[in-house]
Scaffold this motif. Structure first.
Motif, PDB file in Angstrom:
ATOM      1  N   ARG A   1     -33.398  57.580  13.798  1.00 31.53           N
ATOM      2  CA  ARG A   1     -33.001  56.813  12.613  1.00 31.53           C
ATOM      3  C   ARG A   1     -32.358  55.499  13.020  1.00 31.53           C
ATOM      4  NH1 ARG A   1     -31.463  61.990  10.862  1.00 31.53           N
ATOM      5  NH2 ARG A   1     -29.306  61.620  11.524  1.00 31.53           N
ATOM      6  N   ALA A   2     -31.515  55.559  14.042  1.00 28.94           N
ATOM      7  CA  ALA A   2     -30.852  54.333  14.493  1.00 28.94           C
ATOM      8  C   ALA A   2     -31.843  53.352  15.100  1.00 28.94           C
ATOM      9  CB  ALA A   2     -29.770  54.680  15.523  1.00 28.94           C
ATOM     10  N   GLY A   3     -32.886  53.868  15.730  1.00 27.95           N
ATOM     11  CA  GLY A   3     -33.868  52.995  16.368  1.00 27.95           C
ATOM     12  C   GLY A   3     -34.916  52.440  15.416  1.00 27.95           C
ATOM     13  N   GLY A   4     -34.828  52.761  14.121  1.00 30.15           N
ATOM     14  CA  GLY A   4     -35.765  52.227  13.146  1.00 30.15           C
ATOM     15  C   GLY A   4     -37.152  52.834  13.250  1.00 30.15           C
ATOM     16  N   ILE A   5     -37.226  54.117  13.610  1.00 30.64           N
ATOM     17  CA  ILE A   5     -38.516  54.763  13.796  1.00 30.64           C
ATOM     18  C   ILE A   5     -39.314  54.797  12.489  1.00 30.64           C
ATOM     19  CG2 ILE A   5     -39.653  56.902  14.474  1.00 30.64           C
ATOM     20  CD1 ILE A   5     -38.237  55.241  16.706  1.00 30.64           C
TER      21      ILE A   5
ATOM     22  N   ASP B   1     -28.267  46.869  13.087  1.00 31.80           N
ATOM     23  CA  ASP B   1     -27.167  46.359  12.275  1.00 31.80           C
ATOM     24  C   ASP B   1     -26.032  47.381  12.312  1.00 31.80           C
ATOM     25  OD1 ASP B   1     -28.033  48.436  10.713  1.00 31.80           O
ATOM     26  OD2 ASP B   1     -28.956  47.164   9.181  1.00 31.80           O
ATOM     27  N   ALA B   2     -24.994  47.115  11.525  1.00 28.67           N
ATOM     28  CA  ALA B   2     -23.805  47.970  11.563  1.00 28.67           C
ATOM     29  C   ALA B   2     -24.132  49.407  11.173  1.00 28.67           C
ATOM     30  CB  ALA B   2     -22.728  47.407  10.633  1.00 28.67           C
ATOM     31  N   SER B   3     -24.978  49.588  10.167  1.00 31.95           N
ATOM     32  CA  SER B   3     -25.285  50.943   9.706  1.00 31.95           C
ATOM     33  C   SER B   3     -26.085  51.711  10.756  1.00 31.95           C
ATOM     34  CB  SER B   3     -26.054  50.893   8.387  1.00 31.95           C
ATOM     35  OG  SER B   3     -27.306  50.236   8.562  1.00 31.95           O
ATOM     36  N   ARG B   4     -27.037  51.042  11.421  1.00 27.94           N
ATOM     37  CA  ARG B   4     -27.834  51.734  12.433  1.00 27.94           C
ATOM     38  C   ARG B   4     -27.000  52.032  13.674  1.00 27.94           C
ATOM     39  NH1 ARG B   4     -32.896  48.028  13.129  1.00 27.94           N
ATOM     40  NH2 ARG B   4     -33.295  49.475  14.850  1.00 27.94           N
TER      41      ARG B   4
END
Length: 555
Positions: free
Chosen positions: A305-309, A369-372
């Motif tokens: 999720r953090a990596g924008g998959i 970004d901050a959320s990721r």
């Protein structure tokens, strides 16, 4: 960590090796003061073992007025120490030596300059009857300053010596034997050395003979409360340096300990055990849960999720639909798709499949970004907390720190995970080719119909008489018009059907891309997070085993 089996015996060398390994691992993980004390114990043990093993060092400790120096002279059988009734007379350690050979380096280490050779090494008869035997051993008696001296230098000497001598002879007198400060500051810290501690009630001649047993019983109770066994060598004995009462018994005890040559090892063993116990207490009780499949999957999902998959998988789906449209769309309008940039190319992903080393490729996926970043931190922290659950807080902190070892490189690592994933962006699906062929056939029919109609129009314009175009039975339109309409309708039908199929297939394609991305993220998570944590968990296991070798606990 669980208690060690009492039936298991561990040598002093094994204990020292275990403490050394446990201390090495504890460095930077556990309380610095505890680690420093363990290192001091190791240094002392190493230095003492390197010196004479044939000599036993016995220190006489006591408060002001206890008659310690007088008792020292009585046991030595010579007037070696200066004694006085009212004030401290011992300012420097004084050594009485039996068996001079090998004692000098030991006394240098103890920093005892005043040395008196009393006699040769002691010979003590052990056993009885036919089993009687004689054992020999060197002996060093130390007369030390009063532990409650008003001079700080004297107190420092006593504090240092109590940690170095092999046997402690604690001398008390009838007036101060119950002093609370005496027991709290001096006796209680010796509790762990009960096996090499002797308790002596000096000046017994000042008591009425009928009072001696009562005072001894009271002293015995106090010694037990302090943690000493109050049995064997530690059992309080009443003596009088002035009258000689009990002196011979005390001398025999000391000589027997020297002949046995085991006191130094017992003292070191106890010190090593105590240092290891302090390390174990500082580490806390319990074993970490460890890494399991579920924890790894949760970490992977969080980092994905953090990596924008999802963003990349969605781009792969849109890229699939775009490329499918270029093969299955209406040829008349297909050229318009050339003005739309492929979403994977926009993310700078597709091009790496043509390179020989995609590991050096970077994508254009938007930076975290901050959320990721919060999602990545939460995933790493949750993983560390889950796998370290059950361990002591110092080790849990250490595991959390290990999990964050590569925190600064994590965004780039996740980007590389995306970059090295195979998207099959240049591969065509078989059904695209079938639709493409049908589209060209539809275009051919349309063009032929248009050319036929154009020919009829030109013939009419130039007034060239041609037979009318044929018609299909029960169909009012001529064949060329029917060809045009059929080609256009077929092309539009194929385009619409292809778009629907492409939408459905893009979801399947995106699902496959997502699985491959998750595998890549899993590899990144293993390398950046799990591997450091696994090393830390292995360090915890080694620490527990090392403490076990020191004789405290076992796994």
């Amino acid at each position: 960590m669980s208690p060690r089996s009492r039936n298991e015996t561990v040598s002093l060398s094994e204990r020292i090796e275990g403490l050394a390994r446990a201390t090495e691992i504890a460095e930077g993980r556990l309380d610095a003061d505890v680690v420093q004390r363990a290192r001091h114990t190791l240094d002392t043990a190493g230095q003492r073992r390197a010196l004479s093993a044939d000599h036993t060092v016995v220190g006489f400790f006591g408060a002001t007025g206890s008659g310690k120096s007088t008792l020292f002279n009585a046991v030595a059988g010579q007037e070696l120490a200066r004694a006085a009734a009212r004030r401290p007379t011992t300012s420097k350690p004084l050594a009485a030596i039996w068996g001079e050979e090998g004692s000098q380096p030991l006394l240098d280490w103890l920093d005892v300059a005043d040395r008196r050779v009393v006699g040769p090494a002691l010979s003590v008869s052990t056993g009885s009857g036919r089993r009687a035997s004689t054992a020999q051993g060197g002996l060093v008696l130390l007369d030390l300053p009063d532990f409650d001296s008003v001079t700080s230098e004297h107190r420092q000497i006593v504090q240092r010596m109590v940690g170095l001598v092999d046997v402690v002879v604690w001398v008390v007198d009838p007036q101060k034997y119950a002093d609370a400060v005496l027991h709290q500051d001096f006796v209680q810290p010796l509790a762990r050395h009960g096996a090499v501690t002797m308790v002596v009630l000096n000046q017994a001649d000042r008591l009425a003979e009928r009072d001696v047993p009562g005072v001894l019983a009271s002293l015995t109770d106090l010694v037990r409360q302090d943690g000493l066994p109050a049995t064997g060598q530690s059992a309080p004995a009443a003596v009088s340096a002035a009258t000689g009462q009990g002196i011979e018994v005390l001398r025999e005890r000391i000589h027997a300990v020297a002949a046995g040559r085991a006191a130094a090892g017992q003292r070191l063993e106890t010190d090593v055990q105590h240092a290891a116990r302090e390390l174990a207490d500082a580490a806390g009780q319990g074993d970490p849960h460890g890494i399991d499949k579920a924890a790894g999957e949760r970490l992977t999902e969080g980092l994905a999720r953090a990596g924008g998959i999802e963003m990349v998988a969605d781009a792969a789906a849109r890229s699939y639909r775009l490329r499918a449209g270029r093969h299955t769309g209406w040829i008349a309008t297909r050229w318009l798709s050339r003005f739309r940039k492929d979403p994977l190319k926009r993310l700078h992903i597709e091009s790496h499949e043509k390179t020989s080393d995609p590991g050096v490729h970077h994508t254009s996926v938007p930076a975290m970004d901050a959320s990721r970043r919060a999602a990545a931190d939460s995933a790493v922290r949750g993983f560390a907390d889950e796998v370290s659950a059950g361990a002591g807080e110092p080790w849990r902190r250490s595991v959390r720190a290990a999990a964050r070892t590569n925190e600064h490189r994590l965004p780039d690592t996740l980007d590389q995970a995306v970059a090295r994933t195979k998207f099959s962006a240049h591969r065509s699906s078989w059904w695209w080719l079938a639709f493409d062929l049908l589209q060209w056939l539809a275009m051919l029919v349309t063009v032929l119909g248009l050319l036929w109609l154009l020919g009829l129009f030109l013939a009419q314009y130039f007034q060239i008489q041609l037979p009318p175009p044929p018609t299909v039975q029960d169909f009012p339109l001529p064949v060329p018009t029917l060809m045009v309409l059929t080609g256009v309708v077929l092309a539009l039908f194929l385009a619409l059907t292809g778009a629907v199929l492409a939408s459905l297939a893009s979801r399947v394609h995106a699902s496959g891309v997502r699985r491959r991305l998750l595998r890549s993220v899993r590899e990144a998570a293993t390398e950046s997070v799990e591997t450091p944590v696994r090393r830390e968990l292995e360090a915890h296991r080694e620490f527990a085993d090392a403490v076990a070798r020191a004789g405290l606990t076992s796994r």
